[in-house]
Write a protein that holds these residues in place. Structure first.
Motif, PDB file in Angstrom:
ATOM      1  N   GLY A   1     136.178 150.374 -14.872  1.00 20.11           N
ATOM      2  CA  GLY A   1     137.128 149.975 -14.110  1.00 20.11           C
ATOM      3  C   GLY A   1     137.525 148.313 -14.236  1.00 20.11           C
ATOM      4  O   GLY A   1     138.675 147.825 -14.031  1.00 20.11           O
ATOM      5  N   ALA A   2     136.576 147.715 -14.635  1.00 25.48           N
ATOM      6  CA  ALA A   2     136.512 146.119 -15.032  1.00 25.48           C
ATOM      7  C   ALA A   2     137.463 145.920 -16.100  1.00 25.48           C
ATOM      8  O   ALA A   2     138.597 144.970 -16.010  1.00 25.48           O
ATOM      9  CB  ALA A   2     135.258 145.524 -15.337  1.00 25.48           C
ATOM     10  N   LEU A   3     137.318 146.828 -16.987  1.00 29.97           N
ATOM     11  CA  LEU A   3     138.426 146.564 -18.300  1.00 29.97           C
ATOM     12  C   LEU A   3     139.582 147.038 -18.203  1.00 29.97           C
ATOM     13  O   LEU A   3     140.523 146.213 -18.637  1.00 29.97           O
ATOM     14  CB  LEU A   3     137.549 147.506 -19.561  1.00 29.97           C
ATOM     15  CG  LEU A   3     136.181 147.020 -19.894  1.00 29.97           C
ATOM     16  CD1 LEU A   3     136.015 147.829 -21.419  1.00 29.97           C
ATOM     17  CD2 LEU A   3     136.413 145.600 -20.506  1.00 29.97           C
ATOM     18  N   LEU A   4     139.849 148.072 -17.154  1.00 24.41           N
ATOM     19  CA  LEU A   4     141.299 148.561 -17.027  1.00 24.41           C
ATOM     20  C   LEU A   4     141.804 147.316 -16.212  1.00 24.41           C
ATOM     21  O   LEU A   4     143.193 147.366 -16.281  1.00 24.41           O
ATOM     22  CB  LEU A   4     141.099 149.665 -16.030  1.00 24.41           C
ATOM     23  CG  LEU A   4     140.661 151.113 -17.164  1.00 24.41           C
ATOM     24  CD1 LEU A   4     140.593 152.311 -16.015  1.00 24.41           C
ATOM     25  CD2 LEU A   4     141.509 151.112 -18.080  1.00 24.41           C
ATOM     26  N   SER A   5     141.297 146.773 -15.439  1.00 24.94           N
ATOM     27  CA  SER A   5     141.903 145.646 -14.707  1.00 24.94           C
ATOM     28  C   SER A   5     142.445 144.332 -15.546  1.00 24.94           C
ATOM     29  O   SER A   5     143.169 143.902 -14.886  1.00 24.94           O
ATOM     30  CB  SER A   5     140.825 144.897 -13.367  1.00 24.94           C
ATOM     31  OG  SER A   5     139.903 144.090 -14.215  1.00 24.94           O
ATOM     32  N   CYS A   6     142.123 144.462 -16.726  1.00 26.40           N
ATOM     33  CA  CYS A   6     142.573 143.324 -17.693  1.00 26.40           C
ATOM     34  C   CYS A   6     143.674 144.009 -18.698  1.00 26.40           C
ATOM     35  O   CYS A   6     144.072 143.372 -19.193  1.00 26.40           O
ATOM     36  CB  CYS A   6     141.449 142.922 -18.573  1.00 26.40           C
ATOM     37  SG  CYS A   6     140.156 142.102 -17.678  1.00 26.40           S
ATOM     38  N   LEU A   7     143.716 145.240 -18.450  1.00 24.49           N
ATOM     39  CA  LEU A   7     144.866 145.908 -19.294  1.00 24.49           C
ATOM     40  C   LEU A   7     146.049 146.473 -18.465  1.00 24.49           C
ATOM     41  O   LEU A   7     146.294 146.546 -17.101  1.00 24.49           O
ATOM     42  CB  LEU A   7     144.458 147.273 -19.938  1.00 24.49           C
ATOM     43  CG  LEU A   7     143.204 147.014 -20.768  1.00 24.49           C
ATOM     44  CD1 LEU A   7     142.347 148.283 -21.060  1.00 24.49           C
ATOM     45  CD2 LEU A   7     143.619 146.405 -22.263  1.00 24.49           C
ATOM     46  N   GLN A   8     147.130 146.805 -19.230  1.00 21.26           N
ATOM     47  CA  GLN A   8     148.375 147.154 -18.458  1.00 21.26           C
ATOM     48  C   GLN A   8     149.128 148.295 -19.231  1.00 21.26           C
ATOM     49  O   GLN A   8     148.745 148.801 -20.431  1.00 21.26           O
ATOM     50  CB  GLN A   8     149.439 146.040 -18.400  1.00 21.26           C
ATOM     51  CG  GLN A   8     149.002 144.952 -17.945  1.00 21.26           C
ATOM     52  CD  GLN A   8     150.151 143.505 -17.843  1.00 21.26           C
ATOM     53  OE1 GLN A   8     150.525 143.485 -19.006  1.00 21.26           O
ATOM     54  NE2 GLN A   8     150.441 142.982 -16.719  1.00 21.26           N
ATOM     55  N   ARG A   9     149.972 149.105 -18.607  1.00 20.61           N
ATOM     56  CA  ARG A   9     150.734 150.040 -19.148  1.00 20.61           C
ATOM     57  C   ARG A   9     151.525 149.528 -20.340  1.00 20.61           C
ATOM     58  O   ARG A   9     152.065 148.372 -20.023  1.00 20.61           O
ATOM     59  CB  ARG A   9     151.298 150.700 -18.193  1.00 20.61           C
ATOM     60  CG  ARG A   9     150.701 151.948 -17.456  1.00 20.61           C
ATOM     61  CD  ARG A   9     151.546 152.749 -16.343  1.00 20.61           C
ATOM     62  NE  ARG A   9     152.574 153.368 -17.024  1.00 20.61           N
ATOM     63  CZ  ARG A   9     153.314 154.715 -16.623  1.00 20.61           C
ATOM     64  NH1 ARG A   9     152.815 154.933 -15.565  1.00 20.61           N
ATOM     65  NH2 ARG A   9     154.220 155.142 -17.453  1.00 20.61           N
ATOM     66  N   ALA A  10     151.347 150.213 -21.446  1.00 21.04           N
ATOM     67  CA  ALA A  10     152.183 149.457 -22.751  1.00 21.04           C
ATOM     68  C   ALA A  10     153.736 149.879 -22.457  1.00 21.04           C
ATOM     69  O   ALA A  10     154.393 148.844 -22.819  1.00 21.04           O
ATOM     70  CB  ALA A  10     151.823 150.387 -23.896  1.00 21.04           C
ATOM     71  N   ASP A  11     153.831 150.985 -21.753  1.00 26.72           N
ATOM     72  CA  ASP A  11     155.391 151.257 -21.639  1.00 26.72           C
ATOM     73  C   ASP A  11     156.155 150.472 -20.521  1.00 26.72           C
ATOM     74  O   ASP A  11     157.386 149.856 -20.477  1.00 26.72           O
ATOM     75  CB  ASP A  11     155.729 152.698 -21.497  1.00 26.72           C
ATOM     76  CG  ASP A  11     154.939 153.304 -20.162  1.00 26.72           C
ATOM     77  OD1 ASP A  11     154.170 152.438 -19.751  1.00 26.72           O
ATOM     78  OD2 ASP A  11     155.296 154.370 -19.634  1.00 26.72           O
ATOM     79  N   ASN A  12     155.268 150.166 -19.331  1.00 27.62           N
ATOM     80  CA  ASN A  12     155.892 149.402 -18.218  1.00 27.62           C
ATOM     81  C   ASN A  12     154.754 148.878 -17.446  1.00 27.62           C
ATOM     82  O   ASN A  12     154.061 149.595 -16.724  1.00 27.62           O
ATOM     83  CB  ASN A  12     156.694 150.223 -17.374  1.00 27.62           C
ATOM     84  CG  ASN A  12     157.526 149.732 -16.328  1.00 27.62           C
ATOM     85  OD1 ASN A  12     157.138 148.681 -16.039  1.00 27.62           O
ATOM     86  ND2 ASN A  12     158.545 150.424 -15.868  1.00 27.62           N
ATOM     87  N   PRO A  13     154.501 147.551 -17.726  1.00 24.55           N
ATOM     88  CA  PRO A  13     153.274 146.788 -17.228  1.00 24.55           C
ATOM     89  C   PRO A  13     153.359 146.904 -15.724  1.00 24.55           C
ATOM     90  O   PRO A  13     152.184 146.572 -14.871  1.00 24.55           O
ATOM     91  CB  PRO A  13     153.467 145.684 -17.646  1.00 24.55           C
ATOM     92  CG  PRO A  13     154.156 145.576 -18.989  1.00 24.55           C
ATOM     93  CD  PRO A  13     155.118 146.870 -18.644  1.00 24.55           C
ATOM     94  N   SER A  14     154.695 147.211 -15.057  1.00 26.85           N
ATOM     95  CA  SER A  14     154.632 146.859 -13.603  1.00 26.85           C
ATOM     96  C   SER A  14     154.379 148.189 -12.941  1.00 26.85           C
ATOM     97  O   SER A  14     154.022 148.322 -11.672  1.00 26.85           O
ATOM     98  CB  SER A  14     156.192 146.617 -13.185  1.00 26.85           C
ATOM     99  OG  SER A  14     156.853 147.854 -13.656  1.00 26.85           O
ATOM    100  N   LEU A  15     154.101 149.366 -13.630  1.00 27.49           N
ATOM    101  CA  LEU A  15     153.611 150.734 -13.151  1.00 27.49           C
ATOM    102  C   LEU A  15     151.951 150.789 -13.319  1.00 27.49           C
ATOM    103  O   LEU A  15     151.559 150.098 -14.461  1.00 27.49           O
ATOM    104  CB  LEU A  15     154.372 151.750 -14.000  1.00 27.49           C
ATOM    105  CG  LEU A  15     155.856 151.790 -13.719  1.00 27.49           C
ATOM    106  CD1 LEU A  15     156.161 152.974 -14.512  1.00 27.49           C
ATOM    107  CD2 LEU A  15     156.272 152.037 -12.302  1.00 27.49           C
ATOM    108  N   PRO A  16     151.365 151.401 -12.382  1.00 26.71           N
ATOM    109  CA  PRO A  16     149.927 151.522 -12.579  1.00 26.71           C
ATOM    110  C   PRO A  16     149.599 152.753 -13.674  1.00 26.71           C
ATOM    111  O   PRO A  16     150.494 153.477 -13.717  1.00 26.71           O
ATOM    112  CB  PRO A  16     149.448 152.036 -11.083  1.00 26.71           C
ATOM    113  CG  PRO A  16     150.696 152.742 -10.533  1.00 26.71           C
ATOM    114  CD  PRO A  16     151.750 152.153 -11.008  1.00 26.71           C
ATOM    115  N   LEU A  17     148.576 152.447 -14.136  1.00 30.40           N
ATOM    116  CA  LEU A  17     147.766 153.646 -15.009  1.00 30.40           C
ATOM    117  C   LEU A  17     147.457 154.648 -14.049  1.00 30.40           C
ATOM    118  O   LEU A  17     146.937 154.625 -13.074  1.00 30.40           O
ATOM    119  CB  LEU A  17     146.715 153.111 -15.758  1.00 30.40           C
ATOM    120  CG  LEU A  17     146.879 151.806 -16.752  1.00 30.40           C
ATOM    121  CD1 LEU A  17     145.491 151.233 -17.144  1.00 30.40           C
ATOM    122  CD2 LEU A  17     147.693 152.586 -17.788  1.00 30.40           C
TER     123      LEU A  17
END
Length: 475
Positions: free
Chosen positions: A164-180
């Motif tokens: 969860g901590a690592l995911l908070s530093c990452l974004q969706r590659a196709d659209n960073p505004s959308l959640p994983l």
């Protein structure tokens, strides 16, 4: 090789106790004790060459704020209790960028990468600074254009918390505004079915559960303290396994194919995976001598005990009323089925037996009783005795299995698309540890093997063969 930067944040202890210093949880104390020192290697494979120029600002602005523990060390207070003590962090101490020879072949870079991972498995995290490191390998291998390796002490949290901590530093590659998004783990069975059961019909089941829980709890205690698995090609029985180098290999399977097996057999994905691993391990053992086909071999399966579906935001994890962050898991023993002595091997037996064992034991009160038993040891004999009990549990079984669910969509870290993702616990006193990670429609199985004892490539081939046998038999 350390990263060069003008950013200097010195590490120091505050002279006075801070009322906000968080107590180290009992499990955190177990995992960082004289008996145990367990950490996790999480490997991100980049699709593009890595530009590490923004590493330090990203760590300062994204990673450190995720959780106070990333800026804290373990320290004793005035009454001898361990607490997370906030310190200032020198980020350069935590970032490593190794230098290899230039213009090597992909095969040689593969070898350098494997050796580097093995080296990381033999080095501990310094206690005088926060318990994490990042290693950036900017050289291409056959699997990625570059690799980012997070080395995180298990005392910081379990796989769920750290993921969860690592995911908070990452974004969706196709659209960073959308959640994983993540695969659903909710059961499709209607709750009305269980409510429709009569009170009388539940009595026999309740008695069965009580009897099963008593047996499972007793068996777990015996396995942890007295009964030891046989020495086999996957269990050396060495008394000091935590100091042995670990060879990390991976094998990947299509989630669509695994789901097809799941649907055909009407079992869970966990049962399919456990069945594949169990059969693969047995095939490897038999390949090293038929005498091992029926040896006593037990897997220690780690379970996330949180009553939630999917990952929460780090902010929600840290809320006091949720109490989600940290180490919240239990373990259960699953005995591997034995290979038949005749030629009528049914690969599906490994899946069905895995389903029976996991469903019965996961829903058994024995999981709760085991946790309470560990807490009793801690209260009356201290955290070091509880850590010793966990160590004994690990050493007496043959292999460990742990799993995490990854996102469906591709992630990106600072505009670096993540091609692949896997992890491996280190320091668990086993010759073989199996990690399972789903990501972008692929299931990655990691194999942490005792270097020089287990033939890692041969084991990978046996796991592949097990998958083919089960897939063919199921479809």
């Amino acid at each position: 090789m350390k990263m060069e930067s003008g950013l200097q944040i010195k590490t120091r202890f505050s002279q006075e106790a801070d009322a906000e210093d968080e107590p180290v949880s009992p499990t955190g104390q177990y995992f960082n004790s004289n008996s145990l020192s367990v950490f996790i290697l999480a490997v991100l494979e980049s699709s593009v060459p890595i530009d590490d120029s923004c590493t330090l600002p990203l760590l300062r602005e994204l990673f450190l704020p995720v959780n106070p523990r990333f800026s804290s060390v373990m320290a004793y207070d005035k009454i001898g209790e361990r607490r997370w003590k906030k310190v200032e962090v020198n980020l350069q101490d935590h970032v490593n960028v190794p230098s290899f020879s230039e213009s090597l072949s992909v095969e040689l870079y593969d070898d350098n990468f494997d050796k580097y991972l093995t080296k990381l498995s033999t080095t501990t995290l310094p206690e005088d600074r926060p318990l994490w490191e990042i290693h950036i390998l900017k050289y291409p291998t056959s699997k990625a254009a570059g690799h980012i390796i997070f080395k995180l002490h298990h005392a910081l949290g379990d796989g769920y918390s750290l993921m969860g901590a690592l995911l908070s530093c990452l974004q969706r590659a196709d659209n960073p505004s959308l959640p994983l998004t993540f695969p659903s783990t909710k059961s499709k069975k209607s709750a009305s079915i269980s409510r429709a059961k009569s009170f009388i019909s539940c009595i026999p089941r309740t008695l069965t559960v009580i009897n099963g829980a008593t047996f499972d709890f007793g068996w777990t205690v015996l396995k942890s303290a007295f009964i030891t698995d046989d020495k086999t090609p996957i269990r050396s029985g060495d008394k000091d396994l935590a100091c042995h180098p670990v060879k990390i290999s991976t094998v990947a399977f299509s989630m669509d194919q695994l789901k097809l097996i799941k649907t055909k057999l009407q079992v869970t994905i966990n049962a399919v995976i456990t069945g594949i691993v169990s059969l693969g391990v047995r095939l490897y053992m038999e390949a090293n001598g038929t005498v091992f086909s029926n040896s006593r071999t037990t897997a220690l399966v780690l379970l996330n005990t949180r009553n939630i579906n999917g990952y929460m935001s780090v902010q929600d994890m840290l809320k006091a009323d949720n109490k989600i962050w940290g180490n919240q898991f239990a373990f259960l023993h699953v005995e591997l089925p034995k290979l038949t002595t005749n030629k009528t091997l049914n690969p599906l037996d490994f899946v069905s037996k895995a389903q029976q064992n996991i469903l019965r034991k996961k829903n058994s009160p024995a999981v709760y009783l085991t946790g309470q038993f560990l807490e009793i040891i801690r209260k009356f004999r201290g955290p070091e005795a509880a850590a010793q009990y966990i160590k004994s549990t690990c050493k007496r079984s043959s292999l460990g299995i742990t799993s995490l669910i990854g996102p469906v969509e591709q992630m990106a870290l600072a505009n670096h698309p993540v091609k692949g993702l896997y992890f491996m616990p280190i320091g668990v006193h086993k010759s073989l540890v199996v990690s399972v990670m789903s990501y972008m429609g692929t299931l990655r199985i990691g194999l942490g093997t005792e270097k020089g004892y287990i033939d890692a490539q041969k084991l990978v081939c046996c796991i592949d063969t097990a998958f083919e046998l089960i897939y063919k038999a199921a479809t």
